[in-house]
Design a protein around this motif. Structure first.
Motif, PDB file in Angstrom:
ATOM      1  N   PRO A 300     -56.223  48.087  58.693  1.00  0.00           N
ATOM      2  CA  PRO A 300     -56.834  47.317  59.777  1.00  0.00           C
ATOM      3  C   PRO A 300     -56.619  45.824  59.531  1.00  0.00           C
ATOM      4  O   PRO A 300     -56.621  45.370  58.379  1.00  0.00           O
ATOM      5  N   ARG A 301     -56.425  45.063  60.587  1.00  0.00           N
ATOM      6  CA  ARG A 301     -56.143  43.641  60.427  1.00  0.00           C
ATOM      7  C   ARG A 301     -57.221  42.895  59.637  1.00  0.00           C
ATOM      8  O   ARG A 301     -56.886  42.076  58.780  1.00  0.00           O
ATOM      9  N   PRO A 302     -58.521  43.141  59.869  1.00  0.00           N
ATOM     10  CA  PRO A 302     -59.523  42.415  59.067  1.00  0.00           C
ATOM     11  C   PRO A 302     -59.380  42.681  57.567  1.00  0.00           C
ATOM     12  O   PRO A 302     -59.524  41.758  56.753  1.00  0.00           O
ATOM     13  N   LEU A 303     -59.102  43.939  57.191  1.00  0.00           N
ATOM     14  CA  LEU A 303     -58.955  44.264  55.776  1.00  0.00           C
ATOM     15  C   LEU A 303     -57.686  43.638  55.198  1.00  0.00           C
ATOM     16  O   LEU A 303     -57.693  43.101  54.075  1.00  0.00           O
ATOM     17  N   TYR A 304     -56.582  43.677  55.965  1.00  0.00           N
ATOM     18  CA  TYR A 304     -55.325  43.089  55.501  1.00  0.00           C
ATOM     19  C   TYR A 304     -55.483  41.570  55.361  1.00  0.00           C
ATOM     20  O   TYR A 304     -54.963  40.955  54.421  1.00  0.00           O
ATOM     21  N   ASN A 305     -56.222  40.951  56.285  1.00  0.00           N
ATOM     22  CA  ASN A 305     -56.483  39.514  56.178  1.00  0.00           C
ATOM     23  C   ASN A 305     -57.295  39.188  54.934  1.00  0.00           C
ATOM     24  O   ASN A 305     -57.089  38.138  54.311  1.00  0.00           O
ATOM     25  N   LEU A 306     -58.206  40.078  54.567  1.00  0.00           N
ATOM     26  CA  LEU A 306     -58.998  39.862  53.361  1.00  0.00           C
ATOM     27  C   LEU A 306     -58.116  39.904  52.113  1.00  0.00           C
ATOM     28  O   LEU A 306     -58.263  39.082  51.203  1.00  0.00           O
ATOM     29  N   VAL A 307     -57.179  40.850  52.085  1.00  0.00           N
ATOM     30  CA  VAL A 307     -56.228  40.933  50.970  1.00  0.00           C
ATOM     31  C   VAL A 307     -55.365  39.669  50.922  1.00  0.00           C
ATOM     32  O   VAL A 307     -55.147  39.080  49.859  1.00  0.00           O
ATOM     33  N   ALA A 308     -54.883  39.240  52.095  1.00  0.00           N
ATOM     34  CA  ALA A 308     -54.049  38.030  52.156  1.00  0.00           C
ATOM     35  C   ALA A 308     -54.838  36.802  51.711  1.00  0.00           C
ATOM     36  O   ALA A 308     -54.297  35.911  51.040  1.00  0.00           O
ATOM     37  N   PHE A 309     -56.117  36.747  52.065  1.00  0.00           N
ATOM     38  CA  PHE A 309     -56.952  35.616  51.661  1.00  0.00           C
ATOM     39  C   PHE A 309     -57.092  35.558  50.139  1.00  0.00           C
ATOM     40  O   PHE A 309     -57.090  34.467  49.547  1.00  0.00           O
TER      41      PHE A 309
END
Length: 378
Positions: A300-309
């Motif tokens: 999911p985009r929110p989870l992937y964004n968290l990893v990227a952050f």
């Protein structure tokens, strides 16, 4: 005794005289001295090469980067005199010293925020190439500073110095309303360059791949992901993204050809690969070349964004940020009627032709020497 008249020469004229003397001793035939700032100081006749002088003095900003080494190498093989400004450690330039003959390459420190420093870098140049790019913000430079205001500073310095040709490397899909901060900064840089130097040549490459890239190497290095993230994560399994990656050698050759073609002045070129690939199919093919099992999954985009952050805030240069994630899953779109690689006499290289040379070093020892003859193109 006849009076002796003292001759006062500028730095460029002195360099030209020294070159003239060295070529005369080598038995080369050279045209008379030309002492205009926007023209070459010597025009070689006969066969060129590494030890000759091509007639151009080129300043290359961003030469220590991924694309820069290929551009410097291509110009060095033709005897181009180069000024290579750099900002970091002097060891960052050592691999470039061997790309030109003795005395052909000059390295100087500069500051992109110091306009006078930039002017000194282009003072004696007939051609300037701007390759400066930043995929993520740092403590010292934000993306809009490096690729927006920095591009404006260089373009203004080129105009005031009377530079004959200015080549600015932007990016495909650059737009002021892009969801990517990188592409917005590139669009701002294009607008600033054209405002200060209207006859600039704009290059818009798609995602560039090569041995030192952050595209193929990113997916090749995903084997280090720990459980439960092991595998290849995508947004929407990568099925909604169309990519046209371009080989770094093709981009460097396009810039080289543009330097030697006056018809490129004031033009915009979109540099993309010859084929379109669905992102899922492209990465699957890369894993076939790597001889590794391909294990895709959607995040999911929110989870992937968290990893990227998390990667963003590491003390090392991140291979993944939230902005890079956006660009990874952004389709490449070419505009109708805009010239490309073929218009610069470059035959685009397909991924299938270059992938093995780039990715072989990531293979396990058991499969290192295997060919890719039996693989199916994506």
């Amino acid at each position: 005794m006849a009076s002796v008249r003292k001759l006062s020469l500028s730095r460029q004229q002195t360099i030209s005289l020294l070159r003239f003397g060295s070529r005369w001793r080598c038995g080369r035939v050279i045209s008379p001295l030309i002492l205009k700032n926007n023209l070459s100081s010597l025009v070689k006749t006969g066969r060129g090469g590494r030890s000759s002088f091509s007639g151009n003095h080129v300043t290359i900003f961003g030469s220590t980067g991924f694309l820069g080494r290929y551009v410097v190498n291509r110009l060095g093989r033709m005897g181009t005199s180069m000024m290579l400004p750099y900002r970091g450690d002097e060891l960052d330039t050592r691999h470039l010293k061997l790309m030109g003959d003795l005395g052909q390459i000059e390295f100087r420190r500069f500051s992109l925020r110091d306009e006078q420093s930039v002017k000194e870098m282009v003072r004696y140049s007939s051609i300037v190439v701007n390759l400066i790019g930043r995929e993520f913000n740092t403590w010292h430079f934000k993306m809009d500073e490096a690729m927006g205001e920095g591009a404006r500073t260089i373009a203004r310095a080129c105009r005031e110095a009377g530079v004959k040709q200015f080549i600015h490397v932007s990016a495909l899909n650059a737009s002021g309303d892009s969801p990517s901060a990188f592409l917005r900064a590139k669009a701002a840089g294009e607008a600033a360059v054209l405002e200060e130097f209207p006859d600039a040549t704009i290059m818009q490459p798609s995602w560039i791949y090569g041995r030192e890239d952050r595209f193929f190497n990113y997916y090749a290095n995903l084997k280090i992901l720990p459980f439960p993230f092991a595998g290849v994560p995508f947004l929407d399994r990568g099925l909604k993204t169309v990519k046209r990656p371009v080989f770094v050698v093709d981009v460097a050759t396009a810039i080289f050809n543009a330097i030697h073609n006056d018809e490129t002045v004031g033009q915009v070129y979109e540099l993309a690969g010859p084929k379109e690939y669905i992102l899922f199919d492209l990465v699957e093919y890369l894993y076939q070349v790597l001889r590794r099992p391909f294990k895709p999954y959607s995040l999911p985009r929110p989870l992937y964004n968290l990893v990227a952050f998390a990667f963003e805030n590491s003390p090392f240069d991140p291979y993944l940020t939230r902005d890079i994630l956006i660009r990874q899953h952004l389709s490449d779109q070419l505009k109708a009627g805009v010239p490309g690689l073929e218009d610069l006499n470059v035959k685009p290289t397909a991924v299938e032709e270059a992938a093995l040379g780039i990715l072989r070093r990531h293979r396990d020892a058991l499969h290192y020497n295997e060919t890719i003859d039996e693989l199916h193109a994506p």
